[in-house]
Design a protein around this motif. Structure first.
Motif, PDB file in Angstrom:
ATOM      1  N   ALA A 244       0.828  -1.204   0.000  1.00 16.75           N
ATOM      2  CA  ALA A 244       0.000   0.000   0.000  1.00 16.75           C
ATOM      3  C   ALA A 244       0.861   1.252   0.000  1.00 16.75           C
ATOM      4  CB  ALA A 244      -0.919   0.000   1.212  1.00 16.75           C
ATOM      5  N   LEU A 245       0.338   2.296  -0.649  1.00 18.55           N
ATOM      6  CA  LEU A 245       1.063   3.555  -0.813  1.00 18.55           C
ATOM      7  C   LEU A 245       0.290   4.701  -0.168  1.00 18.55           C
ATOM      8  CD1 LEU A 245       2.069   3.164  -4.565  1.00 18.55           C
ATOM      9  CD2 LEU A 245       3.590   2.960  -2.597  1.00 18.55           C
ATOM     10  N   LEU A 254      -3.386   5.325  -1.762  1.00 18.53           N
ATOM     11  CA  LEU A 254      -3.289   5.772  -3.148  1.00 18.53           C
ATOM     12  C   LEU A 254      -3.447   4.593  -4.099  1.00 18.53           C
ATOM     13  CD1 LEU A 254      -0.141   8.069  -2.857  1.00 18.53           C
ATOM     14  CD2 LEU A 254      -2.536   8.722  -2.604  1.00 18.53           C
ATOM     15  N   PRO A 255      -3.844   4.856  -5.332  1.00 18.25           N
ATOM     16  CA  PRO A 255      -3.757   3.809  -6.356  1.00 18.25           C
ATOM     17  C   PRO A 255      -2.295   3.408  -6.550  1.00 18.25           C
ATOM     18  CG  PRO A 255      -5.061   5.688  -7.118  1.00 18.25           C
ATOM     19  CD  PRO A 255      -4.376   6.112  -5.856  1.00 18.25           C
ATOM     20  N   ASN A 256      -2.077   2.292  -7.198  1.00 20.51           N
ATOM     21  CA  ASN A 256      -0.698   1.845  -7.361  1.00 20.51           C
ATOM     22  C   ASN A 256       0.081   2.777  -8.277  1.00 20.51           C
ATOM     23  OD1 ASN A 256       1.369  -0.175  -6.802  1.00 20.51           O
ATOM     24  ND2 ASN A 256       1.283  -0.574  -8.989  1.00 20.51           N
ATOM     25  N   GLU A 257       1.343   2.991  -7.921  1.00 20.37           N
ATOM     26  CA  GLU A 257       2.247   3.786  -8.747  1.00 20.37           C
ATOM     27  C   GLU A 257       2.764   2.900  -9.876  1.00 20.37           C
ATOM     28  OE1 GLU A 257       6.253   6.486  -8.073  1.00 20.37           O
ATOM     29  OE2 GLU A 257       5.989   4.625  -6.962  1.00 20.37           O
ATOM     30  N   THR A 660      -7.403  17.927  -3.339  1.00 19.04           N
ATOM     31  CA  THR A 660      -8.045  16.717  -3.850  1.00 19.04           C
ATOM     32  C   THR A 660      -7.549  16.429  -5.252  1.00 19.04           C
ATOM     33  OG1 THR A 660     -10.161  15.567  -4.123  1.00 19.04           O
ATOM     34  CG2 THR A 660     -10.047  17.835  -4.926  1.00 19.04           C
ATOM     35  N   PHE A 661      -7.548  15.149  -5.609  1.00 20.71           N
ATOM     36  CA  PHE A 661      -7.174  14.688  -6.950  1.00 20.71           C
ATOM     37  C   PHE A 661      -8.163  13.582  -7.285  1.00 20.71           C
ATOM     38  CE2 PHE A 661      -3.595  12.422  -9.532  1.00 20.71           C
ATOM     39  CZ  PHE A 661      -4.174  12.828 -10.717  1.00 20.71           C
ATOM     40  N   SER A 662      -8.940  13.780  -8.330  1.00 12.93           N
ATOM     41  CA  SER A 662     -10.063  12.882  -8.596  1.00 12.93           C
ATOM     42  C   SER A 662      -9.634  11.463  -8.936  1.00 12.93           C
ATOM     43  CB  SER A 662     -10.932  13.452  -9.725  1.00 12.93           C
ATOM     44  OG  SER A 662     -10.202  13.532 -10.946  1.00 12.93           O
ATOM     45  N   VAL A 663      -8.396  11.244  -9.344  1.00 14.35           N
ATOM     46  CA  VAL A 663      -7.912   9.888  -9.589  1.00 14.35           C
ATOM     47  C   VAL A 663      -7.847   9.103  -8.277  1.00 14.35           C
ATOM     48  CG1 VAL A 663      -5.905   8.546 -10.340  1.00 14.35           C
ATOM     49  CG2 VAL A 663      -6.654  10.502 -11.678  1.00 14.35           C
ATOM     50  N   ILE A 664      -7.666   9.832  -7.172  1.00 11.13           N
ATOM     51  CA  ILE A 664      -7.571   9.188  -5.859  1.00 11.13           C
ATOM     52  C   ILE A 664      -8.925   9.156  -5.172  1.00 11.13           C
ATOM     53  CG2 ILE A 664      -6.478   9.282  -3.590  1.00 11.13           C
ATOM     54  CD1 ILE A 664      -4.208  10.881  -4.911  1.00 11.13           C
ATOM     55  N   HIS A 665      -9.635  10.289  -5.181  1.00 12.14           N
ATOM     56  CA  HIS A 665     -10.892  10.425  -4.456  1.00 12.14           C
ATOM     57  C   HIS A 665     -12.070  10.170  -5.385  1.00 12.14           C
ATOM     58  CE1 HIS A 665      -9.290  11.933  -0.671  1.00 12.14           C
ATOM     59  NE2 HIS A 665      -8.446  12.660  -1.369  1.00 12.14           N
ATOM     60  N   ALA A 666     -12.939   9.275  -4.985  1.00  8.36           N
ATOM     61  CA  ALA A 666     -14.118   8.981  -5.784  1.00  8.36           C
ATOM     62  C   ALA A 666     -15.152  10.104  -5.682  1.00  8.36           C
ATOM     63  CB  ALA A 666     -14.742   7.663  -5.329  1.00  8.36           C
ATOM     64  N   ASP A 667     -15.104  10.863  -4.586  1.00  9.28           N
ATOM     65  CA  ASP A 667     -16.051  11.961  -4.390  1.00  9.28           C
ATOM     66  C   ASP A 667     -15.858  13.000  -5.491  1.00  9.28           C
ATOM     67  OD1 ASP A 667     -17.806  13.803  -3.474  1.00  9.28           O
ATOM     68  OD2 ASP A 667     -16.812  14.161  -1.549  1.00  9.28           O
ATOM     69  N   ASP A 668     -16.954  13.377  -6.136  1.00 10.00           N
ATOM     70  CA  ASP A 668     -16.849  14.313  -7.263  1.00 10.00           C
ATOM     71  C   ASP A 668     -17.128  15.752  -6.854  1.00 10.00           C
ATOM     72  OD1 ASP A 668     -19.536  14.196  -6.776  1.00 10.00           O
ATOM     73  OD2 ASP A 668     -20.137  13.701  -8.821  1.00 10.00           O
ATOM     74  N   SER A 669     -17.045  16.071  -5.554  1.00 10.59           N
ATOM     75  CA  SER A 669     -17.269  17.445  -5.122  1.00 10.59           C
ATOM     76  C   SER A 669     -16.200  17.860  -4.125  1.00 10.59           C
ATOM     77  CB  SER A 669     -18.660  17.590  -4.490  1.00 10.59           C
ATOM     78  OG  SER A 669     -18.765  16.789  -3.325  1.00 10.59           O
ATOM     79  N   ILE A 670     -15.949  19.180  -4.071  1.00  7.14           N
ATOM     80  CA  ILE A 670     -14.887  19.700  -3.205  1.00  7.14           C
ATOM     81  C   ILE A 670     -15.193  21.155  -2.876  1.00  7.14           C
ATOM     82  CG2 ILE A 670     -13.474  20.363  -5.197  1.00  7.14           C
ATOM     83  CD1 ILE A 670     -12.154  19.120  -1.799  1.00  7.14           C
ATOM     84  N   VAL A 671     -14.898  21.545  -1.646  1.00  5.08           N
ATOM     85  CA  VAL A 671     -15.009  22.945  -1.256  1.00  5.08           C
ATOM     86  C   VAL A 671     -13.759  23.667  -1.741  1.00  5.08           C
ATOM     87  CG1 VAL A 671     -15.174  24.571   0.659  1.00  5.08           C
ATOM     88  CG2 VAL A 671     -16.420  22.392   0.752  1.00  5.08           C
TER      89      VAL A 671
END
Length: 693
Positions: A244-245, A254-257, A660-671
Motif C-alpha cells: 500500500a502507498l 493511493l492507487p498503485n504507482e 483533492t485529486f479525482s484519480v484518488i478520491h471517488a467523491d466528485d465534489s470539493i469545497v
C-alpha cells in the motif's frame, strides 16, 4: 524551484508508528559450513526494519537474506493499509525503481555473451533510428549506456509515472524525444547518473533480441530463477498484491504507482525474488550469465572518466551497479556490489557479496533507498559476524577534529559561487584557513564552517565531513565533499563526490536580464502530463527564482539569451544529473516554459474559474491541461464535477498543497480553497461539467 537546505545535511523524517510483522526463515548452508539458525541476524533485521517504520518515513518494509543459494532470513515490518487489516507477506510486491537497471544490464550482457552485442561499438549499429541534434550521439556505445557516461542531458520521462495506468507512451515516444535533444558532455567523458541511458538500453535489448522487454526478462530471468512474484506494468499486475502507498498529506490509500519506463525503473518484485535474482552475480546461476560478464559488470567503470580520488563511498559505478566497492564492506576486505532504486513512492536496495555468495534485499513503501541500503548492510554484517567470517562489526568512522595548519594562499582564489543541478552554494575562504558554506537559496540558514587541516583539506568541528577545492585537468574547480553521514540506529553512509562546480562570471545583455527579471518569482504549471500522472499528487509547477548574488544565472544554469538558459556543468555522479536546457516561448500571446520533455504554462495565463452556478471546461485539441485560479467569489463554494471517461481534475490551496485529486478520491465534489488553483486534464476534447453551490 523550491528552496533546499545544504546538501551536507541529512534530513530525517519521522512519521507515525508502524506495526512489526517479522518472519524469520532459518536454513542450513550447503557449502561445508555448520548449519546456522541466524538467530541474531533475524533479530537484528526485525529490529532495524521496525526502526525504519517508526523513525524514517517508511509505511512498510520487506527484507530478505540469501546465503549459498538459500533464503535464510525473510521478514516484513509496518502495515499494508491504514486500518492494519491487510497483512504484509513475503509475496507482497513493491516497485524496485532503478534496481530495475540490473535486469536491463543483465539482459544486455546476455546478448554480449551470445555475440550479438559488442559493448564498445556504436549504439546506432543496433538501433538505426536513434538520432539526436548532436553529432556526438554516434559515438555512444552500449558500455556508455550501462556506466552512465553517454552524456544525455536528463530524464525523458513524460507520462512515465502514472497511477494505475500502464500506458506505454514513455517507451513508444522515447526515441522521438531524444531526437530533439543535444548532449551535455562528450560521450565517455564521465559517469553521471542517467535514466535515459537505460531507457535506450531497454530498446537495445528489444531490437537485438526481437522480443519485448517484459517477455525477455521473464524468459531469461524470472522463470529460470523461480521469481514468481516479479513483473512489469505490461503484466497487468494484481494491485491487491502490491504494498500500500500513502503520502503524508493523505490518509487515504493511493492507487498503485505504475512506472512505465520499465528498463530504467518499472519492475515490481519482492525481497525474496530479488535475493533469488542475486544468484546471477554470485556465480550460482552460471547458465544465465557467464563469469566473464558478471566480472565485467563489477569492474570500476567510474574510473574511465572524471572522478575524485579514491575514498570510502556509496557510489562508484560499474555496469549497472551504483557501487562496485560499497562502504563499509571495503573496510573488511570484502567486495560489495550495490544498486538502489527510488520511484516517487517505492524504494529498494540490493547488496551482493559475490565472494561470500550472499546478498540482501530491502524494499519499502515510503522512506528512501539510502535507508534501505543501510538496513541491507546491517543484515549482511550481522550475518557475516554470526557465521564467523568477520570477528566484529567495526565502529563508526570519523575524519577526526581538524589539526590546524597554514593554508596555501592560492586557495583564496577558489572562493566564489558553486552550482550543481539542485544547489547554488557560496564558498567563502579566509586567509586564516576558514571555509564557510552558505546558499542564496536559503539565506536564513546558518553557514557550515570548516577549518583547514594539516592533511590539506577543510574539516568540520566534529570530524564528520571534509572538503577540498580541486582544480581538475579540465580547468574547472570542484567542491569535493567527503562525509560519513550518521543515521542513528542504521549506521553510516559514506559520501565522496564532486558536489558542485565553480560558476564563472556570466555577463548578459540588458535585454536578457530584463526578460529574466520579469519572470523572477513567477510560477509555471505543467500542461503535458496525462490525467493519471503522479505529478498531480504535488503541486506540479516550477518557479523561476533569481539571486542578486549570482547575476547571469538561473540557479546553476547560465542565461544565454532572453528566453534560454543552459547548464555548462561537468559534474560526475549525481551533481550534474538531469540538468537539460530551458527555453521560453510564446504561442497565441501565452508564455510557455519547456525543459526536457515537460511543458509548463505561465501563471499569467491562468484565468479565474467561473463563479456562477454552471460551467463547462473542454480540453483543447493539443491535449494540454487547463489551469484556473480560484477567485474570492468562488472560494468556499462546493464544486461538483461530472468527469469525462478520460479525464481528471485536481485542486490545490494557496500554498500549492494538494486538496483533492479525482484519480484518488471517488467523491466528485470539493469545497474550493481561497487563492487556490484548479487543473483539468484529459484527452483532447474531454468535457468537464461543473456545478458550484
Amino acid at each position: 524551484m523550491r528552496k533546499r537546505r545544504l546538501f551536507l545535511l541529512l534530513l530525517i523524517v519521522s512519521l507515525m508508528l508502524s506495526m512489526l510483522t517479522p518472519v524469520g526463515a532459518a536454513a542450513a548452508a550447503d557449502s561445508g559450513k555448520e548449519p546456522l539458525a541466524y538467530t541474531d541476524t533475524v533479530k537484528t533485521a526485525a529490529e532495524k526494519a521496525t526502526l525504519l517504520t517508526k523513525q524514517y518515513g517508511t509505511t512498510s518494509v520487506q527484507y530478505a537474506l540469501i546465503d549459498q543459494g538459500k533464503i535464510v532470513v525473510s521478514g516484513q515490518a509496518g502495515k499494508n493499509d491504514a486500518a492494519g487489516k491487510k497483512p504484509l507477506t513475503a509475496d507482497t510486491m513493491y516497485g524496485i525503481g532503478s534496481t530495475s537497471k540490473m535486469f536491463t544490464t543483465a539482459a544486455v550482457m546476455q546478448l554480449v555473451d551470445a555475440g550479438r552485442i559488442d559493448l564498445d561499438q556504436p549504439v546506432v549499429q543496433y538501433i538505426s533510428d536513434f538520432t539526436m541534434k548532436d553529432e556526438r550521439y554516434k559515438q555512444i556505445t552500449p558500455r556508455m549506456l550501462l556506466n552512465h557516461s553517454a552524456g544525455f542531458a536528463g530524464s525523458s520521462l513524460q507520462n512515465a509515472f502514472l497511477l494505475s495506468d500502464n500506458d506505454t507512451y514513455a517507451h513508444d515516444t522515447f526515441l522521438k524525444q531524444l531526437s530533439t535533444q543535444v548532449l551535455k558532455a562528450d560521450p565517455g567523458a564521465f559517469s553521471v547518473y542517467c535514466n535515459d541511458c537505460f531507457s535506450l538500453a531497454e530498446i537495445l535489448v528489444e531490437r537485438v533480441s526481437g522480443s519485448g522487454f517484459t517477455d525477455y526478462i521473464h524468459q531469461h530471468f524470472t522463470e529460470p530463477l523461480g521469481m514468481t512474484n516479479t513483473g512489469t506494468p505490461q503484466d497487468n499486475l494484481d494491485e491487491s498484491q502490491m504494498a500500500a502507498l500513502y503520502v503524508p498529506s493523505y490518509r487515504q490509500q493511493l492507487p498503485n504507482e505504475t512506472v512505465n519506463a520499465i528498463g530504467t525503473g518499472g519492475i515490481y518484485s519482492t525481497a525474496d525474488d530479488l535475493a533469488r535474482f542475486s544468484q546471477i552475480f554470485t556465480g550460482q546461476a552460471a547458465d544465465i550469465l557467464s563469469a566473464d560478464a558478471v566480472k565485467a559488470m563489477a569492474n570500476a567503470e567510474y574510473r574511465n572518466g572524471l572522478w575524485p580520488a579514491e575514498a570510502d563511498n556509496s557510489i562508484g559505478y560499474g555496469l549497472g551497479w551504483d557501487s562496485v566497492d560499497l562502504f563499509p564492506f571495503n573496510d573488511y576486505g570484502i567486495q560489495a556490489l550495490a544498486k538502489g532504486g527510488d520511484t516517487v513512492l517505492y524504494h529498494a536496495s540490493l547488496i551482493v557479496l559475490p565472494e561470500q555468495n550472499m546478498a540482501a534485499a530491502v524494499l519499502s513503501s515510503g522512506g528512501s533507498s539510502s535507508f534501505n541500503q543501510l538496513l541491507a548492510a546491517q543484515i549482511l554484517l550481522q550475518a557475516l559476524k554470526e557465521q564467523g567470517t568477520i570477528d566484529a562489526i567495526k565502529p563508526d568512522k570519523s575524519y577526526g577534529a581538524p589539526v590546524t595548519a597554514d593554508m596555501p594562499k592560492e586557495l583564496l582564489d577558489a572562493a566564489g559561487h558553486y552550482g550543481s543541478s539542485t544547489q547554488l552554494l557560496t564558498v567563502g575562504v579566509t586567509a586564516d584557513g576558514q571555509l564557510s558554506l552558505t546558499t542564496p537559496m536559503d539565506p536564513s540558514y546558518p553557514a557550515e564552517k570548516y577549518t583547514y587541516s594539516s592533511d590539506g583539506s577543510f574539516i568540520n568541528a566534529n570530524g564528520s565531513a571534509k572538503i577540498n577545492l580541486v582544480k581538475e585537468s579540465n580547468g574547472r574547480t570542484y567542491l569535493w565533499v567527503r562525509q560519513y553521514a550518521q543515521v542513528p540506529g542504521l549506521g553510516q553512509l559514506a559520501i565522496s563526490e564532486y558536489a558542485a562546480e565553480k560558476l564563472p562570471t556570466n555577463e548578459v545583455s540588458e535585454e536578457t536580464l530584463a526578460a529574466w527579471n520579469e519572470r523572477d518569482g513567477k510560477r509555471y504549471y505543467i500542461v503535458n502530463e496525462k490525467y493519471t500522472s503522479i505529478a498531480f499528487l504535488a503541486s506540479p509547477s516550477a518557479q523561476v527564482l533569481l539571486f542578486d548574488d549570482v547575476p547571469g544565472y538561473v540557479l546553476s544554469q547560465r542565461m544565454t539569451g532572453p528566453n534560454t538558459s543552459v547548464s555548462d556543468l561537468q559534474i560526475p555522479a549525481s551533481g550534474g544529473r538531469d540538468n537539460g536546457p530551458v527555453q521560453f516561448f510564446k504561442q497565441d500571446g501565452v508564455e510557455y516554459l519547456l525543459t526536457g520533455s515537460n511543458l509548463y504554462i505561465s501563471q499569467d495565463a491562468l484565468k479565474p474559474i467561473y463563479s456562477g452556478k454552471h460551467a463547462r471546461v473542454t480540453i483543447p485539441t493539443n491535449g494540454n491541461s487547463k489551469w484556473y485560479t480560484i477567485p474570492d467569489k468562488a472560494a468556499g463554494k462546493t464544486m461538483s464535477v461530472k468527469l469525462p471517461s478520460a479525464g481528471s481534475y485536481a485542486v490545490y490551496d494557496e500554498n500549492g498543497s494538494l486538496v483533492t485529486f479525482s484519480v484518488i478520491h471517488a467523491d466528485d465534489s470539493i469545497v474550493l480553497p481561497k487563492n487556490g488553483t484548479i487543473v483539468f486534464t484529459g484527452a483532447a476534447g474531454a468535457k468537464f461539467d461543473l456545478t458550484l453551490s
